[in-house]
Design a protein around this motif. Sequence first.
Motif, PDB file in Angstrom:
ATOM      1  N   UNK A  24     102.607  97.922  43.501  1.00 42.63           N
ATOM      2  CA  UNK A  24     103.699  97.147  42.933  1.00 42.63           C
ATOM      3  C   UNK A  24     104.837  98.056  42.489  1.00 42.63           C
ATOM      4  N   UNK A  25     104.526  99.126  41.799  1.00 47.03           N
ATOM      5  CA  UNK A  25     105.561 100.050  41.330  1.00 47.03           C
ATOM      6  C   UNK A  25     106.314 100.665  42.508  1.00 47.03           C
ATOM      7  N   UNK A  26     105.593 101.097  43.533  1.00 43.81           N
ATOM      8  CA  UNK A  26     106.243 101.681  44.718  1.00 43.81           C
ATOM      9  C   UNK A  26     107.092 100.636  45.438  1.00 43.81           C
ATOM     10  N   UNK A  27     106.580  99.422  45.537  1.00 42.78           N
ATOM     11  CA  UNK A  27     107.321  98.357  46.211  1.00 42.78           C
ATOM     12  C   UNK A  27     108.623  98.052  45.482  1.00 42.78           C
ATOM     13  N   UNK A  28     108.571  97.982  44.168  1.00 45.83           N
ATOM     14  CA  UNK A  28     109.780  97.720  43.394  1.00 45.83           C
ATOM     15  C   UNK A  28     110.795  98.840  43.565  1.00 45.83           C
ATOM     16  N   UNK A  29     110.332 100.076  43.574  1.00 48.89           N
ATOM     17  CA  UNK A  29     111.236 101.210  43.802  1.00 48.89           C
ATOM     18  C   UNK A  29     111.931 101.091  45.156  1.00 48.89           C
ATOM     19  N   UNK A  30     111.172 100.717  46.180  1.00 49.38           N
ATOM     20  CA  UNK A  30     111.739 100.576  47.519  1.00 49.38           C
ATOM     21  C   UNK A  30     112.748  99.429  47.551  1.00 49.38           C
ATOM     22  N   UNK A  31     112.377  98.289  46.986  1.00 50.94           N
ATOM     23  CA  UNK A  31     113.267  97.126  47.002  1.00 50.94           C
ATOM     24  C   UNK A  31     114.562  97.388  46.247  1.00 50.94           C
ATOM     25  N   UNK A  32     114.496  98.183  45.204  1.00 55.54           N
ATOM     26  CA  UNK A  32     115.708  98.521  44.452  1.00 55.54           C
ATOM     27  C   UNK A  32     116.564  99.551  45.169  1.00 55.54           C
ATOM     28  N   UNK A  33     115.966 100.360  46.018  1.00 56.36           N
ATOM     29  CA  UNK A  33     116.708 101.449  46.653  1.00 56.36           C
ATOM     30  C   UNK A  33     117.440 101.039  47.922  1.00 56.36           C
ATOM     31  N   UNK A  34     117.088  99.923  48.530  1.00 58.24           N
ATOM     32  CA  UNK A  34     117.748  99.526  49.771  1.00 58.24           C
ATOM     33  C   UNK A  34     119.145  98.983  49.490  1.00 58.24           C
ATOM     34  N   UNK A  35     119.994  99.037  50.488  1.00 57.03           N
ATOM     35  CA  UNK A  35     121.382  98.595  50.335  1.00 57.03           C
ATOM     36  C   UNK A  35     121.567  97.093  50.539  1.00 57.03           C
ATOM     37  N   UNK A  36     120.553  96.415  51.063  1.00 54.66           N
ATOM     38  CA  UNK A  36     120.626  94.975  51.284  1.00 54.66           C
ATOM     39  C   UNK A  36     120.223  94.225  50.020  1.00 54.66           C
ATOM     40  N   UNK A  37     120.786  93.034  49.874  1.00 56.71           N
ATOM     41  CA  UNK A  37     120.401  92.174  48.771  1.00 56.71           C
ATOM     42  C   UNK A  37     119.081  91.500  49.094  1.00 56.71           C
ATOM     43  N   UNK A  44     108.275  76.631  44.241  1.00 57.80           N
ATOM     44  CA  UNK A  44     109.179  75.663  43.621  1.00 57.80           C
ATOM     45  C   UNK A  44     110.631  76.132  43.681  1.00 57.80           C
ATOM     46  N   UNK A  45     110.911  77.144  44.483  1.00 59.31           N
ATOM     47  CA  UNK A  45     112.243  77.694  44.691  1.00 59.31           C
ATOM     48  C   UNK A  45     112.832  78.309  43.425  1.00 59.31           C
ATOM     49  N   UNK A  46     111.954  78.795  42.523  1.00 62.37           N
ATOM     50  CA  UNK A  46     112.438  79.532  41.350  1.00 62.37           C
ATOM     51  C   UNK A  46     112.585  80.995  41.757  1.00 62.37           C
ATOM     52  N   UNK A  47     113.676  81.607  41.331  1.00 55.93           N
ATOM     53  CA  UNK A  47     113.886  83.025  41.631  1.00 55.93           C
ATOM     54  C   UNK A  47     112.848  83.861  40.897  1.00 55.93           C
ATOM     55  N   UNK A  48     112.127  84.667  41.647  1.00 52.64           N
ATOM     56  CA  UNK A  48     111.119  85.536  41.045  1.00 52.64           C
ATOM     57  C   UNK A  48     111.501  87.004  41.127  1.00 52.64           C
ATOM     58  N   UNK A  49     112.463  87.331  41.989  1.00 54.21           N
ATOM     59  CA  UNK A  49     112.924  88.714  42.117  1.00 54.21           C
ATOM     60  C   UNK A  49     114.338  88.718  42.669  1.00 54.21           C
ATOM     61  N   UNK A  50     115.121  89.631  42.150  1.00 52.08           N
ATOM     62  CA  UNK A  50     116.485  89.863  42.620  1.00 52.08           C
ATOM     63  C   UNK A  50     116.735  91.353  42.457  1.00 52.08           C
ATOM     64  N   UNK A  51     117.002  92.050  43.558  1.00 51.44           N
ATOM     65  CA  UNK A  51     117.303  93.470  43.387  1.00 51.44           C
ATOM     66  C   UNK A  51     118.753  93.640  42.942  1.00 51.44           C
ATOM     67  N   UNK A  52     119.134  94.867  42.621  1.00 57.10           N
ATOM     68  CA  UNK A  52     120.491  95.121  42.097  1.00 57.10           C
ATOM     69  C   UNK A  52     121.580  94.666  43.052  1.00 57.10           C
ATOM     70  N   UNK A  55     121.952  90.873  43.056  1.00 62.94           N
ATOM     71  CA  UNK A  55     122.623  90.442  41.831  1.00 62.94           C
ATOM     72  C   UNK A  55     124.124  90.710  41.923  1.00 62.94           C
ATOM     73  N   UNK A  56     124.489  91.848  42.487  1.00 54.87           N
ATOM     74  CA  UNK A  56     125.911  92.188  42.644  1.00 54.87           C
ATOM     75  C   UNK A  56     126.592  91.212  43.593  1.00 54.87           C
ATOM     76  N   UNK A  57     125.976  90.953  44.753  1.00 54.83           N
ATOM     77  CA  UNK A  57     126.559  90.053  45.753  1.00 54.83           C
ATOM     78  C   UNK A  57     126.716  88.643  45.188  1.00 54.83           C
ATOM     79  N   UNK A  58     125.722  88.195  44.437  1.00 51.23           N
ATOM     80  CA  UNK A  58     125.758  86.843  43.882  1.00 51.23           C
ATOM     81  C   UNK A  58     126.587  86.744  42.611  1.00 51.23           C
ATOM     82  N   UNK A  59     126.940  87.885  42.039  1.00 52.36           N
ATOM     83  CA  UNK A  59     127.691  87.878  40.795  1.00 52.36           C
ATOM     84  C   UNK A  59     126.867  87.321  39.647  1.00 52.36           C
ATOM     85  N   UNK A  60     125.580  87.669  39.628  1.00 55.18           N
ATOM     86  CA  UNK A  60     124.658  87.115  38.631  1.00 55.18           C
ATOM     87  C   UNK A  60     123.978  88.227  37.851  1.00 55.18           C
TER      88      UNK A  60
END
Length: 75
Positions: A24-37, A44-52, A55-60
């Motif tokens: 989990x820790x390695x996966x989160x590091x990878x997901x945060x490091x990529x340039x894609x949103x 139930x379509x609740x947001x469970x993860x949003x990388x940086x 969040x920037x693209x969505x303005x959230x």
Amino acid sequence: RGELSFREEECRFLDASVHAEGLQARSLDILESVQEGIAAVDREWRLTFLNRQAARVLGAERESVLGRPIWEQFP
């Protein structure tokens, strides 16, 4: 302006020897490091993860949208 795509997937590990905490820790590091949103939603379509980048693209701010239905946040 960037784009996001959403995809619901169910992942399972067949090898029980995989240590979830380390993975989990390695996966989160990878997901945060990529340039894609990247965003994840539950069944139930609740947001469970949003990388940086997402969040920037969505303005959230992540803290304000996580756990809430995506359709309420971005109609």
